[in-house]
Design a protein around this motif. Structure first.
Motif, mmCIF file in Angstrom:
data_model
loop_
_atom_site.group_PDB
_atom_site.id
_atom_site.type_symbol
_atom_site.label_atom_id
_atom_site.label_comp_id
_atom_site.label_asym_id
_atom_site.label_seq_id
_atom_site.Cartn_x
_atom_site.Cartn_y
_atom_site.Cartn_z
ATOM 1 N N TYR A 148 -5.861 0.686 -7.712
ATOM 2 C CA TYR A 148 -5.424 -0.764 -7.653
ATOM 3 C C TYR A 148 -4.058 -0.879 -8.642
ATOM 4 N N GLN A 149 -3.391 -1.714 -8.286
ATOM 5 C CA GLN A 149 -1.970 -1.974 -8.947
ATOM 6 C C GLN A 149 -1.839 -3.759 -9.071
ATOM 7 N N SER A 150 -1.230 -4.243 -9.819
ATOM 8 C CA SER A 150 -0.804 -5.658 -9.777
ATOM 9 C C SER A 150 -0.222 -6.020 -8.557
ATOM 10 N N ASN A 151 0.478 -5.137 -7.978
ATOM 11 C CA ASN A 151 1.172 -5.702 -6.752
ATOM 12 C C ASN A 151 0.699 -4.614 -5.234
ATOM 13 N N GLY A 152 -0.369 -4.312 -5.336
ATOM 14 C CA GLY A 152 -1.066 -3.451 -4.163
ATOM 15 C C GLY A 152 -1.902 -2.442 -4.701
ATOM 16 N N VAL A 153 -2.057 -1.287 -3.907
ATOM 17 C CA VAL A 153 -2.951 -0.139 -3.999
ATOM 18 C C VAL A 153 -1.976 1.081 -3.783
ATOM 19 N N ILE A 154 -2.651 2.051 -4.467
ATOM 20 C CA ILE A 154 -2.056 3.691 -4.301
ATOM 21 C C ILE A 154 -3.034 4.235 -3.554
ATOM 22 N N HIS A 155 -2.645 5.190 -2.793
ATOM 23 C CA HIS A 155 -3.631 6.477 -2.409
ATOM 24 C C HIS A 155 -2.801 7.523 -2.404
ATOM 25 N N VAL A 156 -3.421 8.443 -3.318
ATOM 26 C CA VAL A 156 -2.588 9.631 -3.593
ATOM 27 C C VAL A 156 -2.854 10.636 -2.454
ATOM 28 N N ILE A 157 -1.902 11.176 -1.767
ATOM 29 C CA ILE A 157 -1.927 12.010 -0.670
ATOM 30 C C ILE A 157 -1.442 13.653 -0.805
ATOM 31 N N ASP A 158 -1.749 14.572 -0.425
ATOM 32 C CA ASP A 158 -1.617 16.078 -0.608
ATOM 33 C C ASP A 158 -0.262 16.451 0.316
ATOM 34 N N ALA A 159 0.382 15.774 1.104
ATOM 35 C CA ALA A 159 1.608 16.105 1.900
ATOM 36 C C ALA A 159 2.575 14.874 2.051
ATOM 37 N N VAL A 160 3.853 15.434 2.333
ATOM 38 C CA VAL A 160 4.770 14.296 2.483
ATOM 39 C C VAL A 160 4.971 13.958 4.072
ATOM 40 N N LEU A 161 4.937 12.541 4.244
ATOM 41 C CA LEU A 161 5.025 12.192 5.734
ATOM 42 C C LEU A 161 6.420 12.011 6.003
ATOM 43 N N THR A 162 6.636 12.250 7.363
ATOM 44 C CA THR A 162 8.151 12.074 7.587
ATOM 45 C C THR A 162 8.191 11.354 9.004
ATOM 46 N N PRO A 163 9.188 10.290 9.096
ATOM 47 C CA PRO A 163 9.301 9.788 10.226
ATOM 48 C C PRO A 163 9.896 10.432 11.290
ATOM 49 N N LYS A 164 9.942 10.021 12.590
ATOM 50 C CA LYS A 164 10.378 10.807 13.883
ATOM 51 C C LYS A 164 11.777 11.323 13.686
ATOM 52 N N GLU A 165 12.600 10.045 13.267
ATOM 53 C CA GLU A 165 14.231 10.286 13.045
ATOM 54 C C GLU A 165 14.499 10.153 11.828
ATOM 55 N N THR A 200 0.970 -1.059 -0.024
ATOM 56 C CA THR A 200 0.010 0.072 0.083
ATOM 57 C C THR A 200 1.054 1.162 0.228
ATOM 58 N N VAL A 201 0.886 2.028 -0.882
ATOM 59 C CA VAL A 201 1.777 3.339 -1.296
ATOM 60 C C VAL A 201 0.617 4.530 -0.925
ATOM 61 N N PHE A 202 1.270 5.326 -0.026
ATOM 62 C CA PHE A 202 0.649 6.561 0.096
ATOM 63 C C PHE A 202 1.535 7.461 -0.788
ATOM 64 N N ALA A 203 0.935 7.868 -1.833
ATOM 65 C CA ALA A 203 1.972 8.591 -2.871
ATOM 66 C C ALA A 203 1.656 10.098 -2.991
ATOM 67 N N PRO A 204 2.589 10.871 -2.488
ATOM 68 C CA PRO A 204 2.775 12.307 -2.347
ATOM 69 C C PRO A 204 2.647 12.804 -3.774
ATOM 70 N N THR A 205 1.904 13.889 -4.108
ATOM 71 C CA THR A 205 1.968 14.560 -5.417
ATOM 72 C C THR A 205 3.171 15.606 -5.582
ATOM 73 N N ASN A 206 3.448 15.959 -6.672
ATOM 74 C CA ASN A 206 4.447 16.954 -6.739
ATOM 75 C C ASN A 206 4.091 18.246 -5.951
ATOM 76 N N ALA A 207 2.927 18.673 -6.007
ATOM 77 C CA ALA A 207 2.498 19.827 -5.102
ATOM 78 C C ALA A 207 2.833 19.509 -3.706
ATOM 79 N N ALA A 208 2.617 18.200 -3.141
ATOM 80 C CA ALA A 208 2.969 17.962 -1.767
ATOM 81 C C ALA A 208 4.469 18.045 -1.626
ATOM 82 N N PHE A 209 5.315 17.599 -2.495
ATOM 83 C CA PHE A 209 6.932 17.815 -2.423
ATOM 84 C C PHE A 209 7.060 19.312 -2.268
ATOM 85 N N ASP A 210 6.528 19.966 -2.982
ATOM 86 C CA ASP A 210 6.451 21.715 -3.193
ATOM 87 C C ASP A 210 6.316 22.360 -1.771
ATOM 88 N N LYS A 211 5.641 21.713 -0.877
ATOM 89 C CA LYS A 211 5.460 22.351 0.297
ATOM 90 C C LYS A 211 6.562 22.228 1.196
#
Length: 188
Positions: free
Chosen positions: A171-188, A76-87
């Protein structure tokens, strides 16, 4: 003879087009970034066609994750858009794409990937079972939480920042993508 050959070629071409059209009609595609995403193709085969995900694709290539996202998965991929990366702060993308930052880039990108095929129906079920917030473990080992506000799903990272799913269930042959509007970042 030439006229008959031309007619035969035209009929053959029409048959091929009709066959391709029938396959496209049978296979329910979703438009993302101006391109059809086909469930019979893997995450990479589809993502490279989206004009809204060129930054993500460049980052996946720079991180050396193309082969991984072409495997069977499922993911399952949470896929940020170009606009999300631009933030992100100015220069962040350029810095992350440098070869010396490959490990950090891998950590950030794999933080957007969860093992399994978690579509909208499964996410809804997990949220209900968890009293409003489902906890997901990412491929990188980090934690994301998923909840709903109204009819929208929101993914919250370990820093408390949220991204809205703007388009679910690609849907993809190897999972599913959800398009998101921001980039997620881990704690460290």
């Amino acid at each position: 003879m030439k006229k008959q050959n031309l007619i035969t070629l035209m009929l053959l071409a029409l048959a091929m087009l009709a066959g391709n059209f029938a396959v496209a009609q049978k296979e329910k595609s979703v438009m993302v970034g101006g391109a059809a995403m086909y469930p019979s193709k893997n995450i990479i085969e589809n993502a490279v066609n989206s004009k809204d995900h060129t930054t993500l694709v460049a980052a996946v290539k720079a991180a050396g994750l193309v082969e991984t996202l072409q495997t069977k998965g499922p993911f399952t991929v949470f896929a940020p858009t170009n606009a999300a990366f631009d933030k992100l702060p100015k220069g962040t993308i350029e810095t992350l794409l440098k070869p010396e930052n490959k490990k950090l880039l891998q950590a950030i990108l794999t933080y957007h990937v969860v093992p399994g095929k978690l579509d909208e129906m499964i996410l809804t079920k997990l949220i209900k079972e968890s009293n409003g917030k489902a906890v997901l473990k990412t491929v990188s080992g980090g934690i994301l939480s998923v909840g709903m506000k109204g009819k929208y799903f929101y993914i919250t990272d370990e820093k408390g920042e949220s991204a809205k799913i703007t388009l679910a269930d690609v849907y993809q042959s190897n999972g599913v993508i959800h398009v998101i509007d921001a980039v997620l970042t881990p704690k460290e």
